[in-house]
Design a protein around this motif. Structure first.
Motif, PDB file in Angstrom:
ATOM      1  N   HIS A  27      -5.864  -8.195  -6.078  1.00  0.00           N
ATOM      2  CA  HIS A  27      -6.436  -9.456  -5.605  1.00  0.00           C
ATOM      3  C   HIS A  27      -7.641  -9.901  -6.410  1.00  0.00           C
ATOM      4  O   HIS A  27      -8.248 -10.935  -6.099  1.00  0.00           O
ATOM      5  N   TRP A  28      -7.985  -9.167  -7.466  1.00  0.00           N
ATOM      6  CA  TRP A  28      -8.963  -9.668  -8.435  1.00  0.00           C
ATOM      7  C   TRP A  28      -8.528 -11.011  -9.016  1.00  0.00           C
ATOM      8  O   TRP A  28      -9.363 -11.779  -9.524  1.00  0.00           O
ATOM      9  N   HIS A  29      -7.239 -11.312  -8.974  1.00  0.00           N
ATOM     10  CA  HIS A  29      -6.739 -12.596  -9.478  1.00  0.00           C
ATOM     11  C   HIS A  29      -7.500 -13.784  -8.882  1.00  0.00           C
ATOM     12  O   HIS A  29      -7.625 -14.828  -9.529  1.00  0.00           O
ATOM     13  N   ASN A  39      -2.214 -16.766 -13.036  1.00  0.00           N
ATOM     14  CA  ASN A  39      -1.416 -15.587 -12.718  1.00  0.00           C
ATOM     15  C   ASN A  39       0.073 -15.871 -12.799  1.00  0.00           C
ATOM     16  O   ASN A  39       0.812 -15.225 -13.546  1.00  0.00           O
ATOM     17  N   ASP A  40       0.549 -16.835 -12.051  1.00  0.00           N
ATOM     18  CA  ASP A  40       1.974 -17.147 -12.003  1.00  0.00           C
ATOM     19  C   ASP A  40       2.264 -18.527 -12.576  1.00  0.00           C
ATOM     20  O   ASP A  40       3.279 -18.744 -13.233  1.00  0.00           O
ATOM     21  N   GLY A  41       1.366 -19.469 -12.335  1.00  0.00           N
ATOM     22  CA  GLY A  41       1.593 -20.836 -12.793  1.00  0.00           C
ATOM     23  C   GLY A  41       1.748 -20.957 -14.296  1.00  0.00           C
ATOM     24  O   GLY A  41       2.475 -21.820 -14.789  1.00  0.00           O
ATOM     25  N   VAL A  42       1.081 -20.099 -15.047  1.00  0.00           N
ATOM     26  CA  VAL A  42       1.104 -20.205 -16.505  1.00  0.00           C
ATOM     27  C   VAL A  42       2.515 -20.063 -17.065  1.00  0.00           C
ATOM     28  O   VAL A  42       2.832 -20.656 -18.104  1.00  0.00           O
ATOM     29  N   HIS A  43       3.389 -19.320 -16.390  1.00  0.00           N
ATOM     30  CA  HIS A  43       4.762 -19.173 -16.882  1.00  0.00           C
ATOM     31  C   HIS A  43       5.464 -20.532 -16.922  1.00  0.00           C
ATOM     32  O   HIS A  43       6.034 -20.929 -17.946  1.00  0.00           O
TER      33      HIS A  43
END
Length: 452
Positions: free
Chosen positions: A246-248, A260-264
């Motif tokens: 959860h450091w994200h 984290n996930d959106g960049v893909h």
């Protein structure tokens, strides 16, 4: 400087003295210029003397689930082997050693950097370690596979590009969709005019994340070297709800779910849009609408990135990012997806496949769609090192896509639109926003990029 802890009974064949990097030399080698740099879409293979039948020896830095996954795939290749794994959490390092069949497990990444037997590293740490570790690895002569996003700031990404070029190292960005045969097939179809002139691309990140609650600082567990974990980031006392994962959602260590996930999906959207520079204007919204917890980044975004080109109608392009990480209710069963809107049709890219719509929104079959390989991205990395094959996601490409995440976060944090100079990588006429293009580091830390 605290020495690393050796977790395996065996030791590297050649022990190297722990040498603290000379700060002046380090900053000189990483460089600081940003103006006028071109973005290359090819690898920079090094003449590292590997023979056709020699294996690439790899070290893993960061032993979470993703790190173990990438290292395991690389280690399964006939021309690669995992020598050492590293994590400040000794328990995770031990598990990774067993999972990857590595020879050694350590807690300090300098043990890997100082090992001349290691040719390349996989960096799957927390985001705040990505750029410092990658630059130090280049300086140590290692090739780099770095997880997404490559950086926590625009400035860090630029330093990574310069480090890879200066030291002639291969640096692959962990946006693995670039190596998927289905994605490449879709992009090729777009380039062959399947949907006409692509003017707008949208990525929707719709999924249900967890509430991480509210926690107070506490003492870290004995198996975690928290000083090494924080590394060059601004110091923040240990809390159980950001170590691990959860450091994200914290400014000191992550980039939010957009990074984290959106960049893909952002990366695929930008690829499909056909732009090879930064945007010039970013506007939109980012805030917490749902989670009442310690998360600092938004759970909701609505962002628009404009690529004006020459400003003529038909040449301007938009990239749109939507995020709702609190909702399990989606537009369709596929949920998270990327949509490319062209003048003659639309292509939807999802984790379940490709859908093409043309001729008054009627579905159109994409023929001869190839099958994806699970190891394609890692295989491409190894081929770039050994054979000089072009990287599918070189650091120049990773920097462009990661920058969109950083600019979106700046809009969210300042609450206002920004104008961006793509060549200088500077925000125009907004000193407060411009200051966020760089991150803050721990004063005097050996891996800090402050001043670079």
């Amino acid at each position: 400087v605290q020495q690393s802890t050796v977790l395996s009974e065996s030791r590297p064949e050649q022990e190297h003295a722990m040498i603290q990097p000379n700060r002046r030399s380090f900053l000189k080698q990483t460089g600081s210029g940003v103006a006028g740099a071109s973005f290359l879409a090819s690898s920079l293979p090094a003449a590292n003397g590997l023979g056709a039948n020699e294996r690439v020896t790899v070290g893993l830095i960061g032993c979470g689930g993703r790190g173990i996954r990438v290292a395991s795939i690389i280690g399964s290749q006939k021309d690669a082997t995992i020598r050492t794994v590293c994590d400040p959490d000794s328990q995770r390092a031990g598990r990774a050693k067993a999972a990857t069949k590595a020879q050694h497990a350590v807690t300090d990444l300098r043990r890997i950097l100082d090992d001349a037997a290691i040719d390349a590293v996989v960096i799957a740490t927390c985001d705040h370690w990505h750029a410092p570790a990658a630059i130090l690895a280049c300086q140590a002569g290692k090739h780099v596979y770095v997880e997404k996003p490559c950086s926590t700031s625009v400035h860090e990404g630029r330093l990574m590009v310069e480090a890879a070029r200066r030291h002639k190292r291969v640096m692959q960005h962990g946006t693995q969709s670039r190596s998927k045969a289905t994605t490449q097939h879709a992009i090729q179809a777009i380039r062959e005019d399947a949907i006409g002139n692509v003017l707008v691309a949208k990525h929707i990140n719709s999924q249900r994340r967890a509430n991480i609650g509210h926690r107070q600082p506490s003492s870290p567990p004995g198996h975690i070297d928290y000083d090494l974990w924080v590394g060059p980031a601004e110091w923040r006392p240990y809390q159980s709800n950001f170590v691990h994962y959860h450091w994200h959602w914290f400014y000191n260590f992550g980039t939010g779910d957009i990074g984290n996930d959106g960049v893909h999906g952002i990366d695929v959207a930008r690829w499909g849009l056909g732009v090879d520079t930064h945007p010039s204007f970013v506007t939109g919204y980012g805030s917490k609408l749902y989670f009442d917890d310690d998360q600092e980044f938004p759970d909701t975004y609505q962002l628009t990135f404009e690529y004006p080109a020459d400003g003529a109608i038909g040449n301007k392009k938009l990239l749109v990012y939507e995020q709702r990480i609190w909702s399990q209710y989606r537009e369709d069963d596929e949920g998270t997806h990327t949509i490319l809107y062209g003048s003659k049709g639309m292509l939807k890219w999802t984790r379940n496949g490709l859908k093409l719509f043309a001729n008054n929104n009627k579905p159109r079959e994409l023929r001869d769609v190839p099958k994806d390989r699970d190891d394609a991205h890692q295989r491409n990395f190894l081929d770039a090192i050994r054979l000089g094959t072009r990287l599918t996601a070189p650091i120049e490409v990773g920097h462009l896509s990661s920058t969109l995440c950083h600019l979106g976060n700046i809009v969210a944090r300042t609450g206002r639109a920004i104008r961006f100079d793509p060549s200088k990588e500077q925000i125009i006429d907004d000193q407060d926003a411009n200051s966020l293009l760089r991150r803050k580091y721990r004063h005097g830390h050996w891996a800090s990029l402050a001043g670079a």
